[in-house]
Every structure is written in structure tokens, then in C-alpha cells.
Scaffold this active site. Structure first.
Site, PDB file in Angstrom:
ATOM      1  N   HIS A  13       0.868  -1.200   0.000  1.00 37.24           N
ATOM      2  CA  HIS A  13       0.000   0.000   0.000  1.00 37.24           C
ATOM      3  C   HIS A  13       0.889   1.230   0.000  1.00 37.24           C
ATOM      4  CE1 HIS A  13      -3.851   2.142   1.471  1.00 37.24           C
ATOM      5  NE2 HIS A  13      -2.947   3.081   1.224  1.00 37.24           N
ATOM      6  N   HIS A  15       1.532   5.351  -1.680  1.00 41.59           N
ATOM      7  CA  HIS A  15       1.163   6.538  -2.464  1.00 41.59           C
ATOM      8  C   HIS A  15       2.433   7.131  -3.054  1.00 41.59           C
ATOM      9  CE1 HIS A  15      -2.950   6.601  -0.830  1.00 41.59           C
ATOM     10  NE2 HIS A  15      -2.363   6.098   0.245  1.00 41.59           N
ATOM     11  N   ARG A  17       2.246   9.450  -5.684  1.00 39.34           N
ATOM     12  CA  ARG A  17       1.956  10.754  -6.319  1.00 39.34           C
ATOM     13  C   ARG A  17       2.412  10.767  -7.776  1.00 39.34           C
ATOM     14  NH1 ARG A  17      -1.223  10.823  -1.992  1.00 39.34           N
ATOM     15  NH2 ARG A  17      -0.357  11.824  -0.161  1.00 39.34           N
ATOM     16  N   LYS A  98      -9.423   0.039  -5.862  1.00 39.12           N
ATOM     17  CA  LYS A  98      -9.453   0.694  -4.553  1.00 39.12           C
ATOM     18  C   LYS A  98     -10.793   1.380  -4.315  1.00 39.12           C
ATOM     19  CE  LYS A  98      -7.773   2.157  -0.638  1.00 39.12           C
ATOM     20  NZ  LYS A  98      -6.703   3.109  -0.370  1.00 39.12           N
ATOM     21  N   HIS A 135     -10.544   1.287   1.759  1.00 41.00           N
ATOM     22  CA  HIS A 135     -10.316   2.264   2.830  1.00 41.00           C
ATOM     23  C   HIS A 135     -11.523   2.128   3.758  1.00 41.00           C
ATOM     24  CE1 HIS A 135      -8.618   6.036   4.588  1.00 41.00           C
ATOM     25  NE2 HIS A 135      -9.816   5.986   5.154  1.00 41.00           N
ATOM     26  N   HIS A 173      -4.647  -0.670   5.710  1.00 43.57           N
ATOM     27  CA  HIS A 173      -4.183   0.019   6.931  1.00 43.57           C
ATOM     28  C   HIS A 173      -5.116  -0.194   8.120  1.00 43.57           C
ATOM     29  CE1 HIS A 173      -6.830   2.879   4.977  1.00 43.57           C
ATOM     30  NE2 HIS A 173      -5.897   3.366   4.190  1.00 43.57           N
ATOM     31  N   LEU A 218      -4.909   9.082   7.985  1.00 42.39           N
ATOM     32  CA  LEU A 218      -6.215   8.431   8.072  1.00 42.39           C
ATOM     33  C   LEU A 218      -6.073   6.988   7.620  1.00 42.39           C
ATOM     34  CD1 LEU A 218      -8.521  11.309   6.818  1.00 42.39           C
ATOM     35  CD2 LEU A 218      -8.483  10.289   9.106  1.00 42.39           C
ATOM     36  N   ASP A 246       1.498   2.596   3.491  1.00 45.48           N
ATOM     37  CA  ASP A 246       0.631   3.768   3.347  1.00 45.48           C
ATOM     38  C   ASP A 246       1.460   5.054   3.371  1.00 45.48           C
ATOM     39  OD1 ASP A 246      -1.752   5.140   2.908  1.00 45.48           O
ATOM     40  OD2 ASP A 246      -2.232   5.280   5.048  1.00 45.48           O
TER      41      ASP A 246
HETATM   42  C1  NCD Z   1      -3.500   9.077   2.096  1.00 42.57           C
HETATM   43  C2  NCD Z   1      -3.026  10.130   1.089  1.00 42.57           C
HETATM   44  O1  NCD Z   1      -2.509  11.160   1.511  1.00 42.57           O
HETATM   45  O2  NCD Z   1      -3.133   9.879  -0.116  1.00 42.57           O
HETATM   46  N1  NCD Z   1      -3.545   9.672   3.397  1.00 42.57           N
HETATM   47  C3  NCD Z   1      -3.520   9.013   4.572  1.00 42.57           C
HETATM   48  O3  NCD Z   1      -3.662   9.648   5.608  1.00 42.57           O
HETATM   49  N2  NCD Z   1      -3.317   7.714   4.637  1.00 42.57           N
HETATM   50  C4  NCD Z   1      -4.822   8.548   1.669  1.00 42.57           C
HETATM   51  C5  NCD Z   1      -5.213   7.270   2.388  1.00 42.57           C
HETATM   52  O4  NCD Z   1      -4.592   6.224   2.199  1.00 42.57           O
HETATM   53  O5  NCD Z   1      -6.152   7.305   3.173  1.00 42.57           O
HETATM   54 ZN    ZN Z   2      -3.297   5.048   1.666  1.00 34.74          ZN
END
Ligand code: NCD
Ligand code: ZN
Length: 343
Positions: A13, A15, A17, A98, A135, A173, A218, A246
Site C-alpha cells: 500500500h 502513495h 503521487r 481501490k 479504505h 491500513h 487516516l 501507506d
Molecule cells: C492518504 C493520502 O494522503 O493519499 N492519506 C492518509 O492519511 N493515509 C490517503 C489514504 O490512504 O487514506
Molecule cells: Zn493510503
């Protein structure tokens, strides 16, 4: 044991960007992980296979020379996702779809308002065996933010898992005792990813000596009893729990704000932070399976063959890292990581 040799791990998992942000963070993940399940919450969200494949190309193009890293792509589910797109996703090797409840987290506004509205999509995904990555938080403002995962499981996830008995589902998560217990008691095909922050921090970390925006993500950090339950699940050896950082970078200015964004950057310590938590729990021998096997097995991917060596030797963490023309504050900024990658 001061060194530890792992099979190269997978981050289930992540991110990454796009654009300059992608270029700034990708090397941290590629240095540690052989593969990562890359989240589709870009702006605009990755709602088509064409967009996912193009994103995969941009990720590959941004890799440092010589890096051996494979992005595992995902699709962002909306109420309008056609069955044809889901079938095309499966055919193209995307690993999952997702589900963001609309409004639950960063860039989730294009997500799902009513779960009933995506039952047709879930039917197709069940048929073609395309996993649903969830999520798991309700967005009902009447539900206390610390209860949103437990309420989501009871109101939505348990019924969904029963209604689609062959659908593979990841509770992403997981942060609560209720979440861990749900996965343990669930039918086969239900699993959860676990972040480093939910293993090692409780909600006290949000208010340690003042408001700590860099501990805000989150689902939000929970009480100590929940952290302990998540840690127990991670070190249990149960194959339904696997590593998913995450890691979610946001510019320092977006975090240190009157309304700071949710997301913790952890890719710079994406395996070291887990080693530290497992070590503190006397369970270093359980890390390899958690980090390198359980996720691959769930996704039906071959296990990685290379290795990654870690050494127990503290490294100081800078206060911030470059992030395009901005700065990024990583987890443990100004402190230290107890483990490091051995050259
Ligand atoms: C994630 C994000 O910033 O893309 N933020 C987070 O707090 N985990 C989005 C997500 O996975 O919920
Ligand atoms: Zn995430």
C-alpha cells in the site's frame, strides 16, 4: 542479532503521487521494495486502465538507473466504473481496485457515496477474481473519528464480505482491535495491510507536547489497546496480515497548516521502521514472512528472489527532505531510525 537478511519485501500500500513529487520519493521505495501496490488517488483519480498504464510508465521513467522495482497498479473505483474497465484491468495485470468512501480521506471526493451502487462492479470483480482494496472508514459525521473503522466494518464491510463470498478483500491500513478480529474471523480471501505508524504509535503521538501534524494520517492513530492488537496481528505469522506502509507524502506547508492534510511519509524507513517494531516485540524472525511472503501470496504473485540486508545501527533522520520545490517532513524527522540498510 545485529544484522537481518530478508527476502526483498513488497509494499502492499503505497502513495507515489505524480510529477516532481513522484520523482522526489520514488527512490526511497525502490531502494527497499521489489514491488509496491500503488494507490490510484491522483488528481484526477486513476479510473481507467489506460490512465493506470500511463501512470505505470511515468513511475518506471522516474526510477533511478539500475533500480529493480515494479509498480503494481490499481484502479480507483467509482459508481460509474463500467464492467468492461474491470475486465480490462484484470487482463492488463492491475492487481486490485481501490474503494474510497467519498470524503473519507485525501483525494477521495470521486469515491463511492453508496456501497449498494457498486454491487454490480463487485459482482464482476468476484467473477474475474480482481481484489477489492478498501479504505475502511465511514464518513458519517455523527460517528466519532476514532470509531469510523469499527463502525465501517460492522455496517458495511461484514455485510459486503458475506454478500460476495468469493471476492478477495483487503482491509487497508487496519488500525483497530475490531479490524484485526474481523480479519481473523473472516472467511478465506480477506486480509489486511498494516502501516509502520499503526504498529508503533498510539493517538498520544498526535498531541505529544503540542499538536503533531506529521503524526496525522487516516485512519487516525488509535488508543494503545488498538496499537497493541495491530502489533500482535503483524507478528503473529498469520498470512492474512502483510506490510503496506501507506507512505503518503504531503508538502510540509500542507501538513503544517490550520487544516493539515492526512498522510505520513514513511518510505525513507519503509522496512527499517517495521524491523524496529518487530525487534522491540522480540519477533524479528516473523518479519520476513510479513514483509516478503504474505502479500505476494495474497495477490497470487511469485515471491521475490533477491535479498535485502538490514543492520541494527541508528541513523539520524533529517528535519526534512527535498520534495520538488517544497520540503517533506518524514516520520521520525529530527530523530533516528534504529535500523538501516546494509550496503
Ligand atoms: C492518504 C493520502 O494522503 O493519499 N492519506 C492518509 O492519511 N493515509 C490517503 C489514504 O490512504 O487514506
Ligand atoms: Zn493510503
Amino acid at each position: 542479532m545485529d544484522t537481518l537478511t530478508l527476502t526483498r519485501p513488497d509494499d502492499c500500500h503505497l502513495h507515489l503521487r505524480d510529477g516532481p513529487a513522484l520523482a522526489a520519493v520514488l527512490a526511497d521505495s525502490a531502494r527497499r521494495f521489489a514491488r509496491a501496490v500503488v494507490m490510484p488517488n491522483l488528481r484526477p483519480p486513476v479510473t481507467t486502465v489506460a490512465a493506470a498504464l500511463a501512470y505505470g510508465e511515468r513511475i518506471r521513467a522516474a526510477l533511478p538507473t539500475g533500480a529493480d522495482f515494479t509498480p503494481l497498479l490499481t484502479l480507483y473505483l467509482t459508481e460509474a466504473t463500467p464492467a468492461s474497465e474491470l475486465r480490462a484491468a484484470k487482463a492488463a495485470g492491475l492487481v486490485g481496485v481501490k474503494l474510497y468512501p467519498a470524503g473519507a480521506t485525501t483525494h477521495s471526493d470521486a469515491g463511492v457515496h453508496r456501497l449498494e451502487a457498486i454491487h454490480p462492479q463487485l459482482d464482476v470483480m468476484q467473477d474475474i477474481d480482481l481484489p477489492l482494496l478498501v479504505h475502511g472508514e465511514v464518513t458519517d459525521p455523527k460517528v466519532d473519528v476514532f470509531d469510523r473503522e469499527a463502525v465501517f466494518i460492522e455496517r458495511h464491510l461484514a455485510p459486503l464480505v458475506a454478500r460476495f463470498p468469493a471476492l478477495r478483500v483487503v482491509l487497508e491500513h487496519v488500525t483497530t482491535r475490531e479490524g484485526v478480529e474481523f480479519v481473523r474471523a473472516a472467511r478465506p480471501g480477506v486480509a489486511a495491510s498494516i502501516t509502520p505508524q499503526h504498529l508503533s504509535l498510539n493517538r498520544g503521538a498526535l498531541f505529544e507536547g503540542g499538536l503533531r501534524p506529521h503524526h496525522y494520517c487516516l485512519p487516525v492513530l488509535k488508543r494503545e489497546e488498538h496499537r497493541a492488537a495491530v502489533l500482535a496481528a503483524a507478528i503473529s505469522g498469520d498470512p492474512r496480515f502483510f506490510l503496506g506502509t501507506d507512505s503518503a507524502p504531503h508538502a510540509q506547508t500542507a501538513k503544517e497548516s490550520a487544516c493539515g492534510c492526512a498522510g505520513i511519509y514513511s518510505a525513507h524507513g519503509g522496512i527499517e521502521l517495521y524491523a524496529e517494531a518487530f525487534d522491540a516485540a522480540g519477533a524479528l524472525d516473523k518479519l520476513d514472512a510479513f514483509a516478503s511472503r504474505h502479500g505476494a501470496d495474497f495477490y497470487g504473485l511469485p515471491r521475490n528472489t533477491g535479498t535485502l540486508r538490514l543492520r541494527r545501527e541508528p541513523v539520524p533522520e533529517p528535519d526534512s527532505l527535498p520534495f520538488g520545490d517544497q520540503r517533506l517532513v518524514p516520520l521520525r524527522a529530527g530523530g533516528q531510525l534504529a535500523w538501516q540498510i546494509a550496503a
